[in-house]
Design a protein around this motif. Structure first.
Motif, PDB file in Angstrom:
ATOM      1  N   GLY A 192     -32.386  -4.184  -2.534  1.00 55.98           N
ATOM      2  CA  GLY A 192     -32.534  -5.352  -3.394  1.00 55.98           C
ATOM      3  C   GLY A 192     -33.766  -6.163  -3.059  1.00 55.98           C
ATOM      4  O   GLY A 192     -34.502  -6.610  -3.955  1.00 55.98           O
ATOM      5  N   ILE A 193     -34.006  -6.374  -1.769  1.00 55.28           N
ATOM      6  CA  ILE A 193     -35.194  -7.130  -1.345  1.00 55.28           C
ATOM      7  C   ILE A 193     -36.462  -6.402  -1.760  1.00 55.28           C
ATOM      8  O   ILE A 193     -37.441  -7.000  -2.217  1.00 55.28           O
ATOM      9  CB  ILE A 193     -35.151  -7.356   0.178  1.00 55.28           C
ATOM     10  CG1 ILE A 193     -33.984  -8.287   0.544  1.00 55.28           C
ATOM     11  CG2 ILE A 193     -36.473  -7.940   0.676  1.00 55.28           C
ATOM     12  CD1 ILE A 193     -33.757  -8.438   2.032  1.00 55.28           C
TER      13      ILE A 193
ATOM     14  N   MET B 120     -27.985  -6.700  -5.909  1.00 52.93           N
ATOM     15  CA  MET B 120     -28.167  -7.966  -6.630  1.00 52.93           C
ATOM     16  C   MET B 120     -28.426  -9.123  -5.658  1.00 52.93           C
ATOM     17  O   MET B 120     -29.312  -9.966  -5.882  1.00 52.93           O
ATOM     18  CB  MET B 120     -26.924  -8.264  -7.468  1.00 52.93           C
ATOM     19  CG  MET B 120     -27.004  -9.604  -8.202  1.00 52.93           C
ATOM     20  SD  MET B 120     -25.381 -10.232  -8.636  1.00 52.93           S
ATOM     21  CE  MET B 120     -24.684 -10.616  -7.031  1.00 52.93           C
ATOM     22  N   LEU B 121     -27.664  -9.161  -4.551  1.00 53.91           N
ATOM     23  CA  LEU B 121     -27.859 -10.241  -3.585  1.00 53.91           C
ATOM     24  C   LEU B 121     -29.223 -10.125  -2.906  1.00 53.91           C
ATOM     25  O   LEU B 121     -29.855 -11.136  -2.590  1.00 53.91           O
ATOM     26  CB  LEU B 121     -26.740 -10.202  -2.538  1.00 53.91           C
ATOM     27  CG  LEU B 121     -25.344 -10.555  -3.068  1.00 53.91           C
ATOM     28  CD1 LEU B 121     -24.290 -10.333  -1.993  1.00 53.91           C
ATOM     29  CD2 LEU B 121     -25.294 -12.000  -3.557  1.00 53.91           C
ATOM     30  N   GLY B 122     -29.676  -8.877  -2.687  1.00 53.07           N
ATOM     31  CA  GLY B 122     -31.026  -8.700  -2.159  1.00 53.07           C
ATOM     32  C   GLY B 122     -32.090  -9.192  -3.133  1.00 53.07           C
ATOM     33  O   GLY B 122     -33.093  -9.784  -2.727  1.00 53.07           O
ATOM     34  N   LEU B 123     -31.871  -8.952  -4.434  1.00 50.13           N
ATOM     35  CA  LEU B 123     -32.797  -9.450  -5.458  1.00 50.13           C
ATOM     36  C   LEU B 123     -32.829 -10.977  -5.465  1.00 50.13           C
ATOM     37  O   LEU B 123     -33.886 -11.591  -5.651  1.00 50.13           O
ATOM     38  CB  LEU B 123     -32.362  -8.949  -6.838  1.00 50.13           C
ATOM     39  CG  LEU B 123     -32.738  -7.525  -7.246  1.00 50.13           C
ATOM     40  CD1 LEU B 123     -32.007  -7.136  -8.525  1.00 50.13           C
ATOM     41  CD2 LEU B 123     -34.244  -7.419  -7.451  1.00 50.13           C
ATOM     42  N   LEU B 124     -31.647 -11.588  -5.268  1.00 52.38           N
ATOM     43  CA  LEU B 124     -31.554 -13.046  -5.334  1.00 52.38           C
ATOM     44  C   LEU B 124     -32.244 -13.710  -4.149  1.00 52.38           C
ATOM     45  O   LEU B 124     -32.763 -14.825  -4.263  1.00 52.38           O
ATOM     46  CB  LEU B 124     -30.082 -13.459  -5.384  1.00 52.38           C
ATOM     47  CG  LEU B 124     -29.777 -14.938  -5.588  1.00 52.38           C
ATOM     48  CD1 LEU B 124     -30.278 -15.421  -6.948  1.00 52.38           C
ATOM     49  CD2 LEU B 124     -28.273 -15.192  -5.463  1.00 52.38           C
TER      50      LEU B 124
ATOM     51  N   LEU C  24     -23.979  -1.915   3.779  1.00 49.16           N
ATOM     52  CA  LEU C  24     -24.444  -3.095   3.043  1.00 49.16           C
ATOM     53  C   LEU C  24     -25.880  -3.460   3.419  1.00 49.16           C
ATOM     54  O   LEU C  24     -26.632  -3.960   2.571  1.00 49.16           O
ATOM     55  CB  LEU C  24     -23.507  -4.282   3.295  1.00 49.16           C
ATOM     56  CG  LEU C  24     -23.473  -4.905   4.702  1.00 49.16           C
ATOM     57  CD1 LEU C  24     -24.480  -6.056   4.805  1.00 49.16           C
ATOM     58  CD2 LEU C  24     -22.080  -5.429   5.020  1.00 49.16           C
ATOM     59  N   LEU C  25     -26.268  -3.216   4.660  1.00 50.51           N
ATOM     60  CA  LEU C  25     -27.623  -3.580   5.071  1.00 50.51           C
ATOM     61  C   LEU C  25     -28.673  -2.758   4.329  1.00 50.51           C
ATOM     62  O   LEU C  25     -29.720  -3.267   3.941  1.00 50.51           O
ATOM     63  CB  LEU C  25     -27.782  -3.385   6.586  1.00 50.51           C
ATOM     64  CG  LEU C  25     -26.964  -4.331   7.467  1.00 50.51           C
ATOM     65  CD1 LEU C  25     -27.184  -3.996   8.930  1.00 50.51           C
ATOM     66  CD2 LEU C  25     -27.343  -5.776   7.199  1.00 50.51           C
ATOM     67  N   VAL C  26     -28.378  -1.472   4.128  1.00 47.22           N
ATOM     68  CA  VAL C  26     -29.313  -0.616   3.391  1.00 47.22           C
ATOM     69  C   VAL C  26     -29.409  -1.073   1.945  1.00 47.22           C
ATOM     70  O   VAL C  26     -30.504  -1.155   1.367  1.00 47.22           O
ATOM     71  CB  VAL C  26     -28.855   0.852   3.466  1.00 47.22           C
ATOM     72  CG1 VAL C  26     -29.828   1.752   2.707  1.00 47.22           C
ATOM     73  CG2 VAL C  26     -28.729   1.305   4.914  1.00 47.22           C
TER      74      VAL C  26
ATOM     75  N   GLY D 178     -41.321  -7.543  -3.530  1.00 43.82           N
ATOM     76  CA  GLY D 178     -41.565  -6.111  -3.561  1.00 43.82           C
ATOM     77  C   GLY D 178     -42.123  -5.688  -4.897  1.00 43.82           C
ATOM     78  O   GLY D 178     -43.276  -5.951  -5.229  1.00 43.82           O
ATOM     79  N   PHE D 179     -41.265  -5.036  -5.700  1.00 39.92           N
ATOM     80  CA  PHE D 179     -41.687  -4.558  -7.009  1.00 39.92           C
ATOM     81  C   PHE D 179     -41.744  -5.670  -8.055  1.00 39.92           C
ATOM     82  O   PHE D 179     -42.201  -5.446  -9.178  1.00 39.92           O
ATOM     83  CB  PHE D 179     -40.752  -3.443  -7.490  1.00 39.92           C
ATOM     84  CG  PHE D 179     -40.962  -2.140  -6.769  1.00 39.92           C
ATOM     85  CD1 PHE D 179     -41.957  -1.270  -7.166  1.00 39.92           C
ATOM     86  CD2 PHE D 179     -40.181  -1.810  -5.677  1.00 39.92           C
ATOM     87  CE1 PHE D 179     -42.166  -0.067  -6.500  1.00 39.92           C
ATOM     88  CE2 PHE D 179     -40.367  -0.615  -5.006  1.00 39.92           C
ATOM     89  CZ  PHE D 179     -41.367   0.261  -5.416  1.00 39.92           C
TER      90      PHE D 179
END
Length: 501
Positions: free
Chosen positions: A39-40, A280-284, A32-34, A46-47
């Motif tokens: 996502g981040i 998705m959670l990384g994006l959020l 999950l960390l990767v 990032g992008f």
């Protein structure tokens, strides 16, 4: 961007995530960390892909969690967890209640937050994560009872925590009494359990008697049945998560056609759900807002790991002992305390108060995000070391091997792999001295990288890998016998060793 660009980007993310699983597996980190990192990287820091809707994240997250829980139920061996279920249920109820209350009381004073916010934070962090627990613990050679407690707890405790977070988020606008809160929780759990216990057996009965035209339809039908259970429970105002887990558990332990293919399909679906969920959670998440959450998150996480989780385990063990469900040794309690991994589920739960507009909920989300990353990095890789130091490992435990083999299905048999660890008293025992029951046989030994079919007088050596075929009716007896001989030698029965723990 056009649909084709999105498809290309999505496929590239999935392929990169799959490739990263190998690295995560080697280091002992939950993957999950990767995925969160992906996502981040893709997000606004990032992008620059925009995603800032907690409502959408909540709906997508809960659906993905249902898939993960369905896979958890389908791949859990009931014979391994059966004796652990009573204690796991206590951990998922009494333990969750203790966790919410104790954490809320402590952080309310330490962080200076109001009571309802503290209770929401406690409820969000009360659930251990099924995906994180399954991915790490299924690689550890633990005794069946201890592994069963952790697996069953992570499957059962999602339901009460989701209910608690939803009710507490609503309480920010209208405060229900404690009695109403407990009554609503109990009713939702009972409805969810009833739906799961109804759909599971009915689905297994139907699949055994309906000849589908293609083998690939059976895995799809099984996963669809788990979502019938989930949707039905939610429509009846029950716990969809409890329903989907129970349905998966029943279907996964029923003798269905093409079980190996069903397992493989469920695992693939769960991996895809995990990748999508974590990305998705990384994006959020917004890395720019995280620095202010680091200190509160570290304080809360430390309190959770060093105080709340041990109290939760001790209280649950005491209740289980009073109710005569068995005693949990101090070594097992210590490992249970350290192995309470938090993963995607707390982050998804943190979107519920945020989507409901609860004051301070964005800060809760940021704190939970920090807690999950830091303490997963701390706890995940150290679990094997902690297990060895506490002497709770059991390297000679039998492991399932998934085999796409029609003869084994027709015989209703399983293929087990046993590795003989240093110090095991299986060393020097001849095959016939194992005295395995009728319906079981050691069919192959792998020694020093070479395989051979053993004779009855072949002596087992340390580091041998035994492949054992056992019919369903004698599998438990086979595992108990091998466990007993590994502990006490070929005369284990004379010493009262039955291999039950």
């Amino acid at each position: 961007m056009t649909l084709n660009v999105w498809l290309l980007l999505g496929a590239a993310i999935v392929i990169a995530a799959i490739a990263s699983v190998r690295l995560a597996h080697r280091t002992g980190l939950p993957s999950l960390l990767v995925f969160l990192g992906f996502g981040i990287l893709l997000g606004d820091s990032g992008f620059g892909i925009p995603f800032d809707s907690p409502q959408a994240a909540q709906q997508i997250g809960l659906t993905a969690l249902a898939v993960i829980l369905a896979e958890g139920g389908l791949t859990t061996n009931w014979s391994h967890v059966r004796r652990s279920v009573p204690i796991a249920v206590v951990l998922a109820t009494v333990g969750v209640a203790v966790s919410i209350v104790v954490l809320a009381l402590v952080v309310q004073g330490l962080l200076g937050i109001d009571q309802n916010t503290a209770l929401i934070l406690g409820a969000v962090l009360a659930s251990t994560d099924a995906a994180a627990v399954f991915s790490v613990l299924r690689r550890l050679p633990l005794p069946p009872r201890l592994a069963g407690v952790l697996e069953a707890e992570s499957g059962f405790n999602d339901a009460p925590t989701v209910i608690a977070v939803v009710l507490l988020s609503g309480a920010a606008h209208s405060s229900p009494s404690l009695g109403t809160f407990l009554l609503d929780t109990t009713i939702e759990l009972l409805i969810g359990a009833a739906v799961g216990l109804a759909v599971g057996p009915a689905g297994a009965y139907a699949l055994r008697r309906v000849a589908l035209p293609a083998s690939g339809l059976y895995p799809i039908a099984v996963l669809a049945l788990t979502f019938v259970s989930y949707g039905g429970a939610v429509l009846l105002h029950g716990s969809g998560f409890l329903a989907v887990y129970l349905t998966g558990l029943i279907l996964g332990n029923s003798r269905l056609p093409h079980r190996a293919a069903t397992r493989g399909f469920a695992e693939g679906a769960a991996w895809l759900a995990q990748i999508g969920l974590f990305v998705m959670l990384g994006l959020l998440a917004s890395p720019k807002e995280m620095p202010s959450a680091i200190i509160p998150g570290l304080i809360t996480g430390t309190v959770m790991v060093l105080l709340v989780r041990p109290l939760c385990v001790m209280a649950s063990s005491a209740v289980a002992w009073v109710l005569r469900m068995g005693w949990v040794s101090w070594r097992d309690q210590a490992f249970l305390s350290w192995a309470g991994l938090r993963g995607a589920i707390p982050i998804v739960l943190a979107t519920i108060p945020w989507a409901s507009g609860v004051e301070g909920s964005k800060e809760i989300f940021n704190q939970v995000f920090v807690i999950v990353i830091v303490f997963t990095l701390l706890q995940g890789p150290t679990l094997p070391f902690v297990a060895r130091r506490l002497k709770v490992t059991a390297p000679a435990e039998a492991h399932d091997l998934s085999v796409e083999s029609a003869p084994l299905e027709e015989l209703q048999a399983d293929l087990l792999q046993i590795t003989v660890p240093p110090g095991s008293r299986l060393h020097g025992v001849e095959i016939f001295e194992l005295r395995l029951p009728a319906g079981a046989a050691v069919t192959l030994i792998v020694r020093d990288g070479k395989s051979f079919v053993p004779a009855t007088t072949t002596r087992i050596r340390v580091n041998d890998q035994l492949l054992v075929v056992a019919t369903a009716s004698c599998r438990d007896q086979v595992e108990r016998r091998i466990r007993a001989v590994s502990r006490s030698g070929k005369l284990a029965g004379w010493y009262g060793e039955r291999g039950l723990e």
